[in-house]
Write a protein that holds these residues in place. Sequence first.
Motif, PDB file in Angstrom:
ATOM      1  N   GLU A  70      -3.026  17.934 -20.391  1.00 24.64           N
ATOM      2  CA  GLU A  70      -3.882  17.326 -21.408  1.00 24.64           C
ATOM      3  C   GLU A  70      -3.785  15.811 -21.376  1.00 24.64           C
ATOM      4  O   GLU A  70      -3.883  15.141 -22.411  1.00 24.64           O
ATOM      5  N   LEU A  71      -3.611  15.251 -20.185  1.00 27.21           N
ATOM      6  CA  LEU A  71      -3.500  13.812 -20.030  1.00 27.21           C
ATOM      7  C   LEU A  71      -4.831  13.133 -20.320  1.00 27.21           C
ATOM      8  O   LEU A  71      -5.879  13.599 -19.869  1.00 27.21           O
ATOM      9  N   VAL A  72      -4.777  12.024 -21.053  1.00 26.47           N
ATOM     10  CA  VAL A  72      -5.983  11.234 -21.288  1.00 26.47           C
ATOM     11  C   VAL A  72      -5.947   9.936 -20.489  1.00 26.47           C
ATOM     12  O   VAL A  72      -6.970   9.273 -20.332  1.00 26.47           O
ATOM     13  N   LYS A  73      -4.767   9.569 -19.985  1.00 23.55           N
ATOM     14  CA  LYS A  73      -4.665   8.393 -19.130  1.00 23.55           C
ATOM     15  C   LYS A  73      -3.456   8.517 -18.222  1.00 23.55           C
ATOM     16  O   LYS A  73      -2.523   9.268 -18.484  1.00 23.55           O
ATOM     17  N   ILE A  74      -3.501   7.755 -17.136  1.00 19.83           N
ATOM     18  CA  ILE A  74      -2.404   7.691 -16.179  1.00 19.83           C
ATOM     19  C   ILE A  74      -1.652   6.398 -16.471  1.00 19.83           C
ATOM     20  O   ILE A  74      -2.251   5.333 -16.555  1.00 19.83           O
ATOM     21  N   GLU A  75      -0.336   6.524 -16.629  1.00 18.65           N
ATOM     22  CA  GLU A  75       0.469   5.338 -16.905  1.00 18.65           C
ATOM     23  C   GLU A  75       1.912   5.579 -16.497  1.00 18.65           C
ATOM     24  O   GLU A  75       2.326   6.715 -16.283  1.00 18.65           O
ATOM     25  N   ASN A  76       2.635   4.479 -16.350  1.00 13.91           N
ATOM     26  CA  ASN A  76       4.084   4.485 -16.113  1.00 13.91           C
ATOM     27  C   ASN A  76       4.515   5.088 -14.785  1.00 13.91           C
ATOM     28  O   ASN A  76       5.672   5.471 -14.635  1.00 13.91           O
ATOM     29  N   LEU A  77       3.642   5.154 -13.797  1.00 13.56           N
ATOM     30  CA  LEU A  77       4.014   5.729 -12.505  1.00 13.56           C
ATOM     31  C   LEU A  77       4.621   4.708 -11.543  1.00 13.56           C
ATOM     32  O   LEU A  77       4.972   5.053 -10.420  1.00 13.56           O
ATOM     33  N   GLU A  78       4.779   3.465 -11.964  1.00 15.42           N
ATOM     34  CA  GLU A  78       5.248   2.387 -11.100  1.00 15.42           C
ATOM     35  C   GLU A  78       6.513   2.719 -10.308  1.00 15.42           C
ATOM     36  O   GLU A  78       6.607   2.374  -9.131  1.00 15.42           O
ATOM     37  N   PRO A  79       7.519   3.393 -10.889  1.00 18.36           N
ATOM     38  CA  PRO A  79       8.739   3.696 -10.113  1.00 18.36           C
ATOM     39  C   PRO A  79       8.537   4.713  -8.985  1.00 18.36           C
ATOM     40  O   PRO A  79       9.387   4.841  -8.115  1.00 18.36           O
ATOM     41  N   LEU A  80       7.441   5.417  -8.978  1.00 20.45           N
ATOM     42  CA  LEU A  80       7.209   6.479  -7.991  1.00 20.45           C
ATOM     43  C   LEU A  80       6.477   5.933  -6.768  1.00 20.45           C
ATOM     44  O   LEU A  80       5.426   6.419  -6.370  1.00 20.45           O
ATOM     45  N   THR A  81       7.063   4.934  -6.151  1.00 20.48           N
ATOM     46  CA  THR A  81       6.399   4.213  -5.067  1.00 20.48           C
ATOM     47  C   THR A  81       6.257   5.006  -3.773  1.00 20.48           C
ATOM     48  O   THR A  81       5.502   4.612  -2.892  1.00 20.48           O
ATOM     49  N   CYS A  82       6.964   6.108  -3.634  1.00 20.66           N
ATOM     50  CA  CYS A  82       6.885   6.914  -2.404  1.00 20.66           C
ATOM     51  C   CYS A  82       5.764   7.945  -2.440  1.00 20.66           C
ATOM     52  O   CYS A  82       5.519   8.628  -1.439  1.00 20.66           O
ATOM     53  N   LEU A  83       5.077   8.067  -3.576  1.00 19.97           N
ATOM     54  CA  LEU A  83       4.022   9.086  -3.684  1.00 19.97           C
ATOM     55  C   LEU A  83       2.972   8.902  -2.603  1.00 19.97           C
ATOM     56  O   LEU A  83       2.459   7.808  -2.397  1.00 19.97           O
ATOM     57  N   THR A  84       2.628  10.006  -1.947  1.00 15.96           N
ATOM     58  CA  THR A  84       1.521  10.003  -0.990  1.00 15.96           C
ATOM     59  C   THR A  84       0.379  10.887  -1.487  1.00 15.96           C
ATOM     60  O   THR A  84      -0.740  10.773  -1.015  1.00 15.96           O
ATOM     61  N   ARG A  85       0.687  11.794  -2.420  1.00 14.97           N
ATOM     62  CA  ARG A  85      -0.331  12.699  -2.955  1.00 14.97           C
ATOM     63  C   ARG A  85      -0.140  12.825  -4.465  1.00 14.97           C
ATOM     64  O   ARG A  85       0.947  13.140  -4.931  1.00 14.97           O
ATOM     65  N   LEU A  86      -1.231  12.596  -5.201  1.00 17.34           N
ATOM     66  CA  LEU A  86      -1.217  12.711  -6.654  1.00 17.34           C
ATOM     67  C   LEU A  86      -2.387  13.570  -7.088  1.00 17.34           C
ATOM     68  O   LEU A  86      -3.528  13.305  -6.717  1.00 17.34           O
ATOM     69  N   ASN A  87      -2.087  14.606  -7.870  1.00 18.23           N
ATOM     70  CA  ASN A  87      -3.134  15.484  -8.378  1.00 18.23           C
ATOM     71  C   ASN A  87      -3.125  15.410  -9.899  1.00 18.23           C
ATOM     72  O   ASN A  87      -2.160  15.833 -10.536  1.00 18.23           O
ATOM     73  N   VAL A  88      -4.203  14.859 -10.461  1.00 20.63           N
ATOM     74  CA  VAL A  88      -4.373  14.787 -11.916  1.00 20.63           C
ATOM     75  C   VAL A  88      -5.660  15.504 -12.323  1.00 20.63           C
ATOM     76  O   VAL A  88      -6.255  15.200 -13.356  1.00 20.63           O
ATOM     77  N   SER A  89      -6.076  16.465 -11.532  1.00 25.91           N
ATOM     78  CA  SER A  89      -7.296  17.222 -11.815  1.00 25.91           C
ATOM     79  C   SER A  89      -7.147  18.050 -13.082  1.00 25.91           C
ATOM     80  O   SER A  89      -6.045  18.399 -13.492  1.00 25.91           O
ATOM     81  N   SER A  90      -8.287  18.357 -13.688  1.00 24.73           N
ATOM     82  CA  SER A  90      -8.356  19.233 -14.867  1.00 24.73           C
ATOM     83  C   SER A  90      -7.495  18.736 -16.024  1.00 24.73           C
ATOM     84  O   SER A  90      -6.660  19.453 -16.570  1.00 24.73           O
ATOM     85  N   ASN A  91      -7.706  17.485 -16.380  1.00 28.37           N
ATOM     86  CA  ASN A  91      -7.091  16.884 -17.554  1.00 28.37           C
ATOM     87  C   ASN A  91      -8.215  16.360 -18.441  1.00 28.37           C
ATOM     88  O   ASN A  91      -9.330  16.871 -18.376  1.00 28.37           O
ATOM     89  N   LYS A  92      -7.934  15.338 -19.225  1.00 30.95           N
ATOM     90  CA  LYS A  92      -8.941  14.751 -20.122  1.00 30.95           C
ATOM     91  C   LYS A  92      -9.045  13.247 -19.902  1.00 30.95           C
ATOM     92  O   LYS A  92      -9.294  12.493 -20.827  1.00 30.95           O
ATOM     93  N   ILE A  93      -8.856  12.826 -18.671  1.00 27.44           N
ATOM     94  CA  ILE A  93      -8.812  11.404 -18.327  1.00 27.44           C
ATOM     95  C   ILE A  93     -10.207  10.798 -18.395  1.00 27.44           C
ATOM     96  O   ILE A  93     -11.154  11.339 -17.834  1.00 27.44           O
ATOM     97  N   LEU A  94     -10.314   9.644 -19.068  1.00 28.24           N
ATOM     98  CA  LEU A  94     -11.583   8.923 -19.184  1.00 28.24           C
ATOM     99  C   LEU A  94     -11.668   7.770 -18.189  1.00 28.24           C
ATOM    100  O   LEU A  94     -12.713   7.522 -17.604  1.00 28.24           O
ATOM    101  N   VAL A  95     -10.558   7.034 -18.031  1.00 28.80           N
ATOM    102  CA  VAL A  95     -10.500   5.882 -17.128  1.00 28.80           C
ATOM    103  C   VAL A  95      -9.326   6.096 -16.189  1.00 28.80           C
ATOM    104  O   VAL A  95      -8.209   6.331 -16.636  1.00 28.80           O
ATOM    105  N   LEU A  96      -9.591   6.012 -14.899  1.00 25.16           N
ATOM    106  CA  LEU A  96      -8.543   6.195 -13.898  1.00 25.16           C
ATOM    107  C   LEU A  96      -8.057   4.815 -13.472  1.00 25.16           C
ATOM    108  O   LEU A  96      -8.767   4.088 -12.792  1.00 25.16           O
ATOM    109  N   ASN A  97      -6.872   4.446 -13.946  1.00 23.39           N
ATOM    110  CA  ASN A  97      -6.314   3.145 -13.583  1.00 23.39           C
ATOM    111  C   ASN A  97      -4.793   3.221 -13.567  1.00 23.39           C
ATOM    112  O   ASN A  97      -4.226   4.307 -13.615  1.00 23.39           O
ATOM    113  N   ASN A  98      -4.149   2.079 -13.485  1.00 25.40           N
ATOM    114  CA  ASN A  98      -2.686   1.981 -13.429  1.00 25.40           C
ATOM    115  C   ASN A  98      -2.109   2.663 -12.188  1.00 25.40           C
ATOM    116  O   ASN A  98      -1.049   3.262 -12.235  1.00 25.40           O
ATOM    117  N   LEU A  99      -2.815   2.535 -11.068  1.00 21.84           N
ATOM    118  CA  LEU A  99      -2.377   3.174  -9.834  1.00 21.84           C
ATOM    119  C   LEU A  99      -1.972   2.168  -8.754  1.00 21.84           C
ATOM    120  O   LEU A  99      -1.476   2.565  -7.708  1.00 21.84           O
TER     121      LEU A  99
END
Length: 183
Positions: A42-71
């Motif tokens: 039930e995410l409405v925004k993406i935030e606080n992922l800064e420490p996860l610098t090794c991520l190569t794949r991110l799946n945020v499908s099927s949430n309630k996100i309006l603006v995709l930022n902070n990436l």
Amino acid sequence: QFYRLKRRSGRTMPIKTISKELVREISASYPDLKVLNLSSNELVKIENLEPLTCLTRLNVSSNKILVLNNLCSLIHLKELYASNNQITCANLEGLASLEVLDLNSNSVERLEDLVGLGALQNLKSILLDGNPVVDSADYQQFEQSRFQRVVEHSESFGEAGDFASAATSENKLDDDDSCMQWN
């Protein structure tokens, strides 16, 4: 490696926010985390992922996100799956490694609402079906331009080219991928 949050009843608890504490815990437990699946929450925004610098794949499908930022801190991100949200705009600046962008079934109306899209030189697949933008003349021109660049690139190598035209939110993981999933 999968990590799930559960209620006392034993049922999975959907995440509504990505807190700094949660990301700190993830980052301490999995410092080389490459895959993070936050789909069907039930995410409405993406935030606080800064420490996860090794991520190569991110799946945020099927949430309630309006603006995709902070990436922008996810400089190694190659695949971003954000279908079935309510996204009207996205800031893609800083995602130079991005190869797959899935924004199917959202509310993007104009290509200009995808800030930084033109700078994504490694982008092989962009999925925008189910968005108002696909009916625009700008989008048709964008697709023709992308196709022409791919043809020219493949001709310069003397090959027919491999068109990465399909991606799904049901991703298969390599055995060596570190993975974390909430749902």
